[in-house]
Write a protein that holds these residues in place. Structure first.
Motif, short mmCIF file in Angstrom:
data_model
loop_
_atom_site.label_atom_id
_atom_site.label_comp_id
_atom_site.label_asym_id
_atom_site.label_seq_id
_atom_site.Cartn_x
_atom_site.Cartn_y
_atom_site.Cartn_z
N GLN A 642 44.62 39.99 60.22
CA GLN A 642 44.83 39.71 58.79
C GLN A 642 46.33 39.87 58.78
O GLN A 642 46.88 40.49 59.10
CB GLN A 642 44.36 40.94 58.07
CG GLN A 642 44.35 40.54 56.64
CD GLN A 642 44.01 41.71 55.55
OE1 GLN A 642 44.70 42.66 55.55
NE2 GLN A 642 42.83 41.65 55.00
N THR A 643 46.78 38.69 57.98
CA THR A 643 47.99 38.55 57.74
C THR A 643 48.25 38.39 56.18
O THR A 643 47.45 37.53 55.67
CB THR A 643 48.78 37.12 58.39
OG1 THR A 643 48.49 37.22 59.89
CG2 THR A 643 50.16 36.98 57.98
N ARG A 644 48.91 39.31 55.53
CA ARG A 644 49.10 39.39 54.23
C ARG A 644 50.53 39.10 53.98
O ARG A 644 51.51 39.51 54.62
CB ARG A 644 49.00 40.50 53.55
CG ARG A 644 47.29 41.04 53.44
CD ARG A 644 47.11 42.35 53.07
NE ARG A 644 47.71 43.35 53.86
CZ ARG A 644 47.81 44.72 53.45
NH1 ARG A 644 47.24 45.02 52.43
NH2 ARG A 644 48.56 45.51 54.25
N GLY A 645 51.27 38.06 53.09
CA GLY A 645 52.43 37.63 52.87
C GLY A 645 52.96 37.29 51.65
O GLY A 645 51.85 36.77 50.73
N ILE A 646 54.03 36.97 51.47
CA ILE A 646 54.71 36.30 50.24
C ILE A 646 55.59 35.46 50.60
O ILE A 646 56.35 35.51 51.68
CB ILE A 646 55.27 37.35 49.39
CG1 ILE A 646 54.25 38.48 48.75
CG2 ILE A 646 56.14 36.66 48.32
CD1 ILE A 646 55.31 39.48 47.89
N GLU A 647 55.69 34.34 50.12
CA GLU A 647 56.53 32.98 50.40
C GLU A 647 57.38 32.67 48.91
O GLU A 647 56.88 32.64 48.04
CB GLU A 647 55.87 31.71 50.79
CG GLU A 647 55.12 31.75 52.24
CD GLU A 647 54.44 30.79 52.37
OE1 GLU A 647 54.24 30.32 53.66
OE2 GLU A 647 53.66 29.97 51.37
N LEU A 648 58.56 32.59 49.18
CA LEU A 648 59.47 32.04 48.18
C LEU A 648 60.48 30.97 48.58
O LEU A 648 61.20 31.18 49.51
CB LEU A 648 60.41 33.51 47.63
CG LEU A 648 59.57 34.47 46.97
CD1 LEU A 648 60.39 35.68 46.69
CD2 LEU A 648 58.88 34.12 45.75
N ASP A 649 60.54 30.10 47.95
CA ASP A 649 61.51 29.04 48.18
C ASP A 649 62.25 28.69 46.80
O ASP A 649 61.72 28.56 45.70
CB ASP A 649 60.79 27.64 48.67
CG ASP A 649 59.88 28.07 49.85
OD1 ASP A 649 60.48 27.93 51.01
OD2 ASP A 649 58.66 28.21 49.86
#
Length: 786
Positions: A642-649
């Motif tokens: 499982q990969t949990r994440g946040i992306e911000l650009d």
């Protein structure tokens, strides 16, 4: 009539015509400024009528222009300049022929049109996490290779941290969002509708696409199997090729030389005449490289890791256009009834033939390890667009490849080295795909069919104490087919829905493994059973425009990746780590949930999202046993990760001259289930950093000077499944500066790893480090589009 009267009559007629033409000729003059009243040089000024260019010129250093045409009635004045929005003004008969034009700074890339979703749409209207690198972004980076340019997108990584300039091809698989586990790519990589993922191994030869031939790069993060099938487990990368938009010839040249005995040269040229077009993209590159083994661990066996390659892509194309009017009944043209305007029906299209030849040789950092690739591909295709029937795209290809690799064993003090294996991997692939799309009222419908066959074997000679002891071979054939459909529905002006689904079926047939012991000449054959699998990959997405500046999106996708022939039948060795093949591997399957928000206002664009990706049966290189001199691993399907994440650009244009951008990824990727080995549960996936941050500055004033700076920060990550080999965090800065001599020539300097950070790129188990400070100087020549 006397001759002297004839002569006078001709002169009078000639003078009348000349004065008439002069009277009708229109000269448009003006000056182009930015919002701070500074003149803009090299802006392209055209007069257009019904989409056709009638006259063109370029502003001088004072921003002034003058363009003439016989008749300006019905024409528009169009002004284009890098970093500014397009200016268009319809010319009238008010007598004004001298203009003062002020260009506004270009909006950020939220307004860019993308095609990675298989149907053209604007970036800010797409319910997915998509990042775009324009030609300007590519030119402003110091990176020498296309994969290094893509590293300014947080979450884009190769299996290891090293650049494709010196990394072994088998570690060049692309991964996004921290979904990994082995060297095979979890992202589909395409160029003009054809896959760049290696048909046998799944990795990507990034050098197969000369950067000079790329107009735009689009990166879709998240499950993309509903669009591209196997390989799209974590996303997709689409290279949009540079195209000739009019009949003006293009000749672009890049050449540079730098430290580590590095030289490169590339060329793109295109000619378009009477519907025929010829394109040639070529590149040559070589570097003396560097010694990757850490200085305190080096021995006599350690040498420089270096590479050289040559690449050529030649395309011949025929374009056509037809136009017909529908029948008129009772003086009124009938309505189509399906959202298509029933006036003139137009059809445009092209057919093309393309050849690609690519050769590469690499030395891998010790005296006896090296690899070579010889790749040939022939492809053909066609595009057809009809206002009634829709748009069609067809592609077909045939390719062959030979990959050679040597492996060795190095002593503990790294002073002696012995050959352990010679390997040759011939493979062939062929395939075709058909794609169709058509707008119907508020829907944009698309469908596709694809088929492919790959055949490959790994032929090996085993060595012991410097003498050959065995010959072996293993391999087989993989056949795939797929059907795909999607609907992009503009429900209202604020709400967009996207539905897509793809069915893939594949089978592994004619697989076998053979071994012959040279000492006894004993020969054994193992015929492996045929296997078949199938996968259905749906995707649902929605985007709602809350305000003119704020949009919300959410999506669910299911994706998969079938094991490659390389994973099934080919083992390999890196340093003192041996990885075994596994003919019993099954497909990886992933479910991804994501949601995000986008804020766009003129010069500012911020996009953020969260995601959760659960992968069932992921292929991971699992450690079987380890000794001080040898680590043995095998590719295995473990239970679940499982990969949990946040992306911000974020992008911000401070002015037309200065733009800033940043990208951040947080990805917590762990093993959540593995009944066969509970000790791995809770461990981090190998080769995935928990946090990544990139920052870019692009300064392009209207003077001849420009500057670009890129920084990358990465958290620590682990080399292995046991989390016992830790690669430390790193920070690095690249920079480039350019000076335009005139409209065609530009000189530049580029620095990679400005502060000479010797960060970890591998532990095998010896520590290997990234390339040191690298400087190169170069020249760009642009004639035509760039």
């Amino acid at each position: 009539m006397p001759r002297h009267l004839i002569g006078r009559t001709v002169c009078v007629i000639f003078l009348l015509l000349a004065f008439g033409l002069l009277a009708n000729a229109q000269t448009i003059t003006g000056t182009v400024y930015d919002t701070q009243n500074r003149p803009i040089a090299d802006a392209v000024v055209t007069l257009q009528s019904r989409g056709t260019t009638s006259a063109r010129t370029i502003t001088d250093q004072s921003g002034e222009f003058s363009v003439s045409h016989g008749n300006s009635t019905g024409m528009s004045l169009v002004v284009e300049a890098r970093g500014f929005t397009l200016f268009t003004r319809k010319l009238s008969n008010d007598g004004v022929r001298d203009f003062s034009i002020i260009l506004q700074p270009a909006n950020v890339t939220a307004d860019v049109t993308i095609s990675i979703t298989r149907t053209e749409t604007r970036l800010n209207e797409t319910p997915a996490s998509v990042v775009v690198l324009t030609r300007e972004n590519l030119d402003s980076t110091a990176a020498q290779t296309i994969d290094d340019s893509l590293r300014q997108i947080a979450g884009f990584t190769l299996f290891r941290r090293s650049s494709s300039k010196t990394a072994n091809p088998t570690t060049q698989g692309a991964n996004l969002r921290g979904v990994s586990g082995s060297g095979a790519s979890r992202a589909a990589v395409l160029f003009d509708g054809l896959s760049l993922n290696d048909a046998f191994g799944g990795w990507t030869y990034w050098s197969r696409v000369p950067q000079i031939a790329v107009e735009q790069v689009e990166v879709l993060r998240g499950g993309a199997s509903s669009l591209y099938g196997t390989g799209g487990l974590s996303g997709a990368v689409n290279f949009v090729p540079l195209k000739n938009s009019d009949e003006a010839p293009i000749l672009n040249i890049r050449a540079s030389a730098g430290s580590q005995n590095t030289v490169d040269g590339s060329l793109f040229t295109s000619a378009d005449k009477n519907g025929w077009a010829l394109d040639l993209a070529a590149e040559t590159f070589q570097t003396g490289g560097y010694i990757p083994t850490a200085a305190n661990e080096r021995g006599l066996a350690d040498t420089r890791a270096n590479s050289r390659h040559n690449n050529g892509i030649f395309t011949i194309e025929r374009r056509f256009r037809s136009k017909s009017s529908p029948p008129v009944l009772g003086g009124v043209a009938p309505a189509s009834g399906d959202g298509v305007v029933a006036s003139d029906r137009t059809a445009t299209g092209r057919i093309f033939l393309r050849g690609n030849l690519f050769t590469e040789r690499r030395y891998n950092g010790t005296s006896l390890t090296n690899n070579r690739t010889y790749f040939r591909q022939a492809s053909a295709g066609g595009d057809y667009s009809n206002s009634k029937l829709g748009d069609f795209q067809i592609r077909a290809f045939l390719e062959t490849q030979v990959y050679d690799q040597t492996f060795s064993a190095v002593s503990a003090d790294r002073n002696t080295e012995t050959l352990s294996r010679l390997q040759r991997v011939p493979s062939q692939a062929r395939g075709a795909n058909l794609f169709w799309t058509r707008p119907i009222k508020t829907h944009n419908i698309a469908a596709s069919f694809e088929t492919r066959e790959v055949r490959g074997f790994s032929d090996e000679v085993g060595y012991f104490n410097g003498l050959p002891t065995s010959r072996s071979g293993s391999g087989g054939t993989e056949r795939t087919y797929s059907f795909q459909a999607q609907d992009s529905w503009s429900v209202t002006e604020k709400l967009n829905l996207n539905f897509s689904g793809r069915f893939d079926g594949w089978s592994n047939i004619d697989a076998r493994s053979t071994t012959r012991t040279l000492a006894t000449n004993a020969f054994s054959v193992l015929n492996l059973p045929d296997r078949s699998q199938a996968a259905f990959s749906p995707r649902l997405g929605a985007l709602y425009q809350l305000t003119p500046s704020i949009s919300l999106y959410g999506a669910f996708s299911r994706s998969f990746r079938a094991p490659t022939l390389n994973e099934l039948y080919r083992g390999f060795r890196v340093g003192n780590v041996v990885t075994q093949a596994n003919a019993n591997l099954t497909a990886e399957r992933a479910n991804t949930f994501e949601g995000g928000v986008s804020f766009t206002r003129k010069r500012l664009n911020i996009r953020g999202n969260f995601f959760v990706t659960e992968v069932s049966d992921p292929v991971v290189s699992v450690t079987l046993f380890a000794t001080p001199t040898l680590i043995t691993r095998q590719r295995q399907n473990i239970g679940q990760t499982q990969t949990r994440g946040i992306e911000l650009d974020a992008e911000y244009a401070l002015s037309s001259d200065l733009k800033l951008s940043a990208s951040y990824l947080f990805a917590d990727a762990r093993v959540t289930e593995f009944p066969a080995n509970a000790a791995l549960v809770g461990k981090f996936l190998p080769q995935i950093a928990k946090q990544q941050l990139t920052f870019q500055l692009n300064y392009r004033p209207q003077s001849r000077f420009s500057l670009g700076v890129q920084t990358r920060v990465s958290d620590a990550q682990f080399e292995d499944d046991l989390n016992s080999l830790r690669l430390r965090p790193f920070f690095t800065i690249d920079a480039t500066a350019a000076f335009r001599i005139n409209k065609k020539f530009q000189v530049f300097a580029a620095v990679e790893n400005l502060f000479n950070a010797r960060y970890d790129i591998g532990l095998t188990p010896n520590r290997t480090v990234a390339a040191p400070f690298f400087l190169r100087l170069g020249l760009r020549f642009d004639l035509g589009k760039r």
